[in-house]
Design an enzyme around this catalytic site. Structure first.
Site, PDB file in Angstrom:
ATOM      1  N   LYS A  22      46.403  27.506  56.586  1.00 52.97           N
ATOM      2  CA  LYS A  22      46.828  26.221  56.035  1.00 52.97           C
ATOM      3  C   LYS A  22      47.651  25.507  57.111  1.00 52.97           C
ATOM      4  O   LYS A  22      48.823  25.822  57.318  1.00 52.97           O
ATOM      5  CB  LYS A  22      47.662  26.421  54.765  1.00 52.97           C
ATOM      6  CG  LYS A  22      46.832  26.840  53.558  1.00 52.97           C
ATOM      7  CD  LYS A  22      47.042  28.274  53.194  1.00 52.97           C
ATOM      8  CE  LYS A  22      46.041  28.770  52.163  1.00 52.97           C
ATOM      9  NZ  LYS A  22      46.023  30.232  52.066  1.00 52.97           N
ATOM     10  N   TRP A  77      42.834  22.771  55.805  1.00 45.04           N
ATOM     11  CA  TRP A  77      42.434  24.174  55.758  1.00 45.04           C
ATOM     12  C   TRP A  77      41.559  24.494  56.958  1.00 45.04           C
ATOM     13  O   TRP A  77      40.653  23.741  57.296  1.00 45.04           O
ATOM     14  CB  TRP A  77      41.600  24.451  54.515  1.00 45.04           C
ATOM     15  CG  TRP A  77      42.356  24.480  53.238  1.00 45.04           C
ATOM     16  CD1 TRP A  77      43.709  24.402  53.077  1.00 45.04           C
ATOM     17  CD2 TRP A  77      41.787  24.579  51.933  1.00 45.04           C
ATOM     18  NE1 TRP A  77      44.014  24.460  51.745  1.00 45.04           N
ATOM     19  CE2 TRP A  77      42.866  24.570  51.019  1.00 45.04           C
ATOM     20  CE3 TRP A  77      40.484  24.701  51.446  1.00 45.04           C
ATOM     21  CZ2 TRP A  77      42.673  24.665  49.643  1.00 45.04           C
ATOM     22  CZ3 TRP A  77      40.291  24.790  50.078  1.00 45.04           C
ATOM     23  CH2 TRP A  77      41.372  24.774  49.190  1.00 45.04           C
ATOM     24  N   THR A 124      39.197  48.045  43.150  1.00 48.94           N
ATOM     25  CA  THR A 124      38.959  47.095  44.248  1.00 48.94           C
ATOM     26  C   THR A 124      39.514  47.733  45.521  1.00 48.94           C
ATOM     27  O   THR A 124      40.450  48.545  45.453  1.00 48.94           O
ATOM     28  CB  THR A 124      39.655  45.742  43.991  1.00 48.94           C
ATOM     29  OG1 THR A 124      41.054  45.980  43.896  1.00 48.94           O
ATOM     30  CG2 THR A 124      39.172  45.102  42.709  1.00 48.94           C
ATOM     31  N   GLU A 147      34.560  43.473  41.242  1.00 50.33           N
ATOM     32  CA  GLU A 147      34.583  42.913  39.886  1.00 50.33           C
ATOM     33  C   GLU A 147      33.214  42.414  39.445  1.00 50.33           C
ATOM     34  O   GLU A 147      32.994  42.123  38.271  1.00 50.33           O
ATOM     35  CB  GLU A 147      35.571  41.734  39.816  1.00 50.33           C
ATOM     36  CG  GLU A 147      37.033  42.098  39.984  1.00 50.33           C
ATOM     37  CD  GLU A 147      37.496  42.091  41.441  1.00 50.33           C
ATOM     38  OE1 GLU A 147      36.662  42.323  42.341  1.00 50.33           O
ATOM     39  OE2 GLU A 147      38.690  41.859  41.687  1.00 50.33           O
TER      40      GLU A 147
HETATM   41  P1  ADP Z   1      38.525  43.628  48.513  1.00 47.38           P
HETATM   42  O1  ADP Z   1      38.769  42.270  47.874  1.00 47.38           O
HETATM   43  O2  ADP Z   1      39.720  44.500  48.424  1.00 47.38           O
HETATM   44  O3  ADP Z   1      37.924  43.554  49.892  1.00 47.38           O
HETATM   45  P2  ADP Z   1      35.942  44.085  47.495  1.00 47.38           P
HETATM   46  O4  ADP Z   1      35.333  45.163  48.288  1.00 47.38           O
HETATM   47  O5  ADP Z   1      35.613  43.975  46.071  1.00 47.38           O
HETATM   48  O6  ADP Z   1      37.472  44.277  47.586  1.00 47.38           O
HETATM   49  O7  ADP Z   1      35.614  42.732  48.265  1.00 47.38           O
HETATM   50  C1  ADP Z   1      35.291  41.515  47.660  1.00 47.38           C
HETATM   51  C2  ADP Z   1      35.563  40.377  48.597  1.00 47.38           C
HETATM   52  O8  ADP Z   1      34.867  40.541  49.824  1.00 47.38           O
HETATM   53  C3  ADP Z   1      35.096  39.026  48.098  1.00 47.38           C
HETATM   54  O9  ADP Z   1      36.031  38.439  47.216  1.00 47.38           O
HETATM   55  C4  ADP Z   1      34.953  38.228  49.373  1.00 47.38           C
HETATM   56  O10 ADP Z   1      36.192  37.708  49.804  1.00 47.38           O
HETATM   57  C5  ADP Z   1      34.514  39.269  50.364  1.00 47.38           C
HETATM   58  N1  ADP Z   1      33.044  39.199  50.541  1.00 47.38           N
HETATM   59  C6  ADP Z   1      32.119  39.980  49.979  1.00 47.38           C
HETATM   60  N2  ADP Z   1      30.898  39.649  50.412  1.00 47.38           N
HETATM   61  C7  ADP Z   1      31.039  38.613  51.261  1.00 47.38           C
HETATM   62  C8  ADP Z   1      30.138  37.810  52.034  1.00 47.38           C
HETATM   63  N3  ADP Z   1      28.848  38.026  52.054  1.00 47.38           N
HETATM   64  N4  ADP Z   1      30.665  36.832  52.789  1.00 47.38           N
HETATM   65  C9  ADP Z   1      32.003  36.600  52.815  1.00 47.38           C
HETATM   66  N5  ADP Z   1      32.891  37.325  52.115  1.00 47.38           N
HETATM   67  C10 ADP Z   1      32.422  38.317  51.346  1.00 47.38           C
END
Ligand code: ADP
Length: 547
Positions: free
Chosen positions: A446, A451, A182, A327
């Site tokens: 918060k 929120w 990640t 994931e």
């Molecule tokens: P990291 O969590 O370290 O950024 P990832 O690259 O796997 O690693 O990112 C996943 C996260 O990115 C998601 O859990 C979400 O919070 C955010 N995310 C991905 N796509 C979108 C989207 N289209 N809109 C909003 N948030 C997004």
């Protein structure tokens, strides 16, 4: 009674052979460090990937061994995406933009036996080694035409020593094929191991008409680096369809992206919103410089501001907004507009396109919240009403969703007792199944028991004509627990005061939701994949005084 169908494992050799035979002439174009271009074909891809699988086997690769790569996006990297798993190994692309210490921790966690590295990245390899990473063998890809120093193996020589008679080992579709970490936007990186089966199915879903409709007629440009989040499945989607594949090497500045779109006739590109924001700025700055046919632009990683979607539409770039995580392989939703929505007003349709869309086939989503939300101690969860407004944690399951992290001690809280993955994203779902991500749980502000969505505020701010980028964080507050602070980067030559920005936001937000402070920065800190790094901002403003 059992069915009478063949047992046919879903493995990557099938994709590799399909691409090499049926689409032998399709091109893979790579930009090199000195901005020259090399053109290869899927026939080369097939031959090189198989030869490398053969070379790895000769070097002693055992089933399940990890093999790391430290490379830019180019044809050889694409070869390894298939060559390594087709030999029974697990490819682990290293995110070379991370700090060497972090990279070394990742490489050690993966405990890779082999590393393949671009010659131009040898200094990064040296810092990785100094930070404590070690590999049995290091193979150099002479991408920039450099020499191979003593003690290293030469990728081209390894390939030249093989013939084309490699026989794939027996692979189970549930064998590991790729390991990605990640990106660590909110904490430490964790490793996910994709299987042959999950990669094939995820790649196939990209080609569905109601998802991203990848086809043989497409020219695909993954702006997202191959080392990020399974390269969003682009290598597998391209191999399944035989689409022409364009890779930018290290050059992901907006001019290089737009040049590549024009030069290669790109029809489908994929990148995070900050990439598309930069592309928009370049198009605004030089309106007559690039002429291209309309293209589809997959956009994920964070939510694109609605004004970005609108502005790019006018310039022939159609944003396809999707949500996913490392994931989830990563693509889990697609921006499907149903026939009855075509009658919606223009504004309503744009609102829709700002949502993250519908679960793609084979993936299931649900939004969970405490069964009794009034009771702070309620531990039992229930599905939130599908009313398009009640928020809760988004959970997901499906054949390309991780069922655990690799070698991670404290992970049980991420999976519910009935097998759903808890995403850590707060979302709501409407009665037709469309989801809207409200925020990451960790990024929600918060304030006094309420929120506030940082995402909504920043996306609205980025619609202000003077604002280039904006990120909103919750900063500790003596009375309200947290209050929003907006970090803003203004466009070149533009001006705006905090009062202007407050008044602008007040048109769409309640007073208590408005940021109490606006600070002007020259840039917002970013993660290695270009997302706003709010952990860094929070650190920067940890001692903020509200007085
Ligand atoms: P990291 O969590 O370290 O950024 P990832 O690259 O796997 O690693 O990112 C996943 C996260 O990115 C998601 O859990 C979400 O919070 C955010 N995310 C991905 N796509 C979108 C989207 N289209 N809109 C909003 N948030 C997004």
């Amino acid at each position: 009674m059992r069915g009478t169908m063949m047992e046919f494992p879903l493995t990557l050799p099938h994709l590799l052979d399909r691409a090499g035979f049926l689409f032998a002439r399709s091109e893979i174009v790579s930009r090199c460090p000195r901005r020259t271009t090399t053109r290869t074909t899927y026939a080369d891809f097939h031959r090189c990937a198989r030869r490398f699988a053969s070379a790895l086997t000769r070097l002693g690769l055992q089933p399940g061994d990890r093999v790391s790569t430290m490379m830019w996006s180019h044809a050889t990297h694409m070869h390894l995406f298939f060559g390594i798993p087709c030999a029974g190994g697990i490819i682990n692309p290293l995110n070379l933009r991370l700090h060497p210490q972090e990279l070394a921790a990742i490489a050690n966690h993966a405990s890779s036996r082999f590393l393949i590295v671009d010659d131009a990245l040898l200094p990064v390899y040296e810092s990785l080694r100094n930070a404590g990473a070690s590999f049995e063998k290091v193979i150099i890809n002479r991408y920039a035409g450099g020499e191979v120093p003593p003690g290293f193996l030469d990728y081209d020589e390894l390939l030249a020593a093989e013939d084309d008679n490699f026989v794939y080992p027996k692979l189970d579709e549930n064998d590991g094929a790729a390991m990605f970490f990640t990106s660590g936007t909110t904490g430490c990186s964790k490793a996910v191991v994709y299987t042959h089966r999950s990669l094939v199915l995820h790649g196939l879903s990209l080609a569905m008409a109601d998802c991203f409709a990848l086809s043989h007629n497409d020219v695909v440009l993954p702006i997202v680096p191959l080392f990020h989040a399974n390269a969003w499945g682009m290598p597998h989607g391209a191999a399944i369809t035989g689409a022409k594949f364009v890779l930018l090497g290290p050059n992901v500045d907006p001019e290089s992206i737009l040049d590549a779109i024009v030069e290669h006739g790109v029809t489908f590109a994929a990148g995070v919103p900050t990439i598309w924001l930069n592309v928009l700025c370049a198009l605004e700055k030089y309106p007559d410089r690039w002429k291209f046919a309309p293209l589809r632009a997959l956009c994920g990683g964070s939510a694109p501001p609605l004004d970005l979607i609108r502005a790019l539409d006018k310039r022939g770039i159609h944003i396809m907004h999707a949500w996913g995580m490392t994931e989830t392989s990563p693509l889990a939703t697609a921006p499907l507009i149903k026939p009855h929505m075509r009658d919606y007003s223009e504004d309503a349709l744009y609102e829709f396109r700002g949502k993250q869309g519908l679960a793609v086939p084979l993936v299931e989503l649900r939004v969970m919240r405490p069964e009794n939300p009034e009771d702070e101690n309620c531990e039992k969860a229930a599905e939130a009403p599908r009313d398009g407004k009640t928020p809760g944690e988004l959970e997901i399951r499906g054949p390309w969703i991780a069922s655990s992290y690799y070698n991670c001690p404290d992970q049980s809280h991420r999976w519910s007792s009935d097998g759903w993955f808890r995403t850590g994203d707060v979302a709501h779902m409407d009665e037709e199944g469309y989801i809207k991500i409200v925020d990451r749980e960790k990024d929600l502000v918060k304030s006094g028991g309420e929120w506030i969505s940082s995402v909504d505020l920043e996306n609205s701010l980025m619609g202000h004509p003077a604002v280039k980028e904006a990120a909103v964080i919750g900063v500790p507050h003596p009375k309200w627990q947290e209050r929003p602070l907006a970090a803003v980067v203004l466009k070149e030559g533009a001006a705006a005061t905090p009062e202007d920005l407050r008044a602008y936001l007040a048109k769409t937000f309640a007073k208590w939701q408005l940021p109490d402070a606006f600070v002007f920065l020259t840039e917002i800190p970013r993660t290695s994949v270009g997302k706003f790094k709010k952990t860094a901002l929070r650190q920067q403003f940890a001692n903020w005084s509200w007085e």
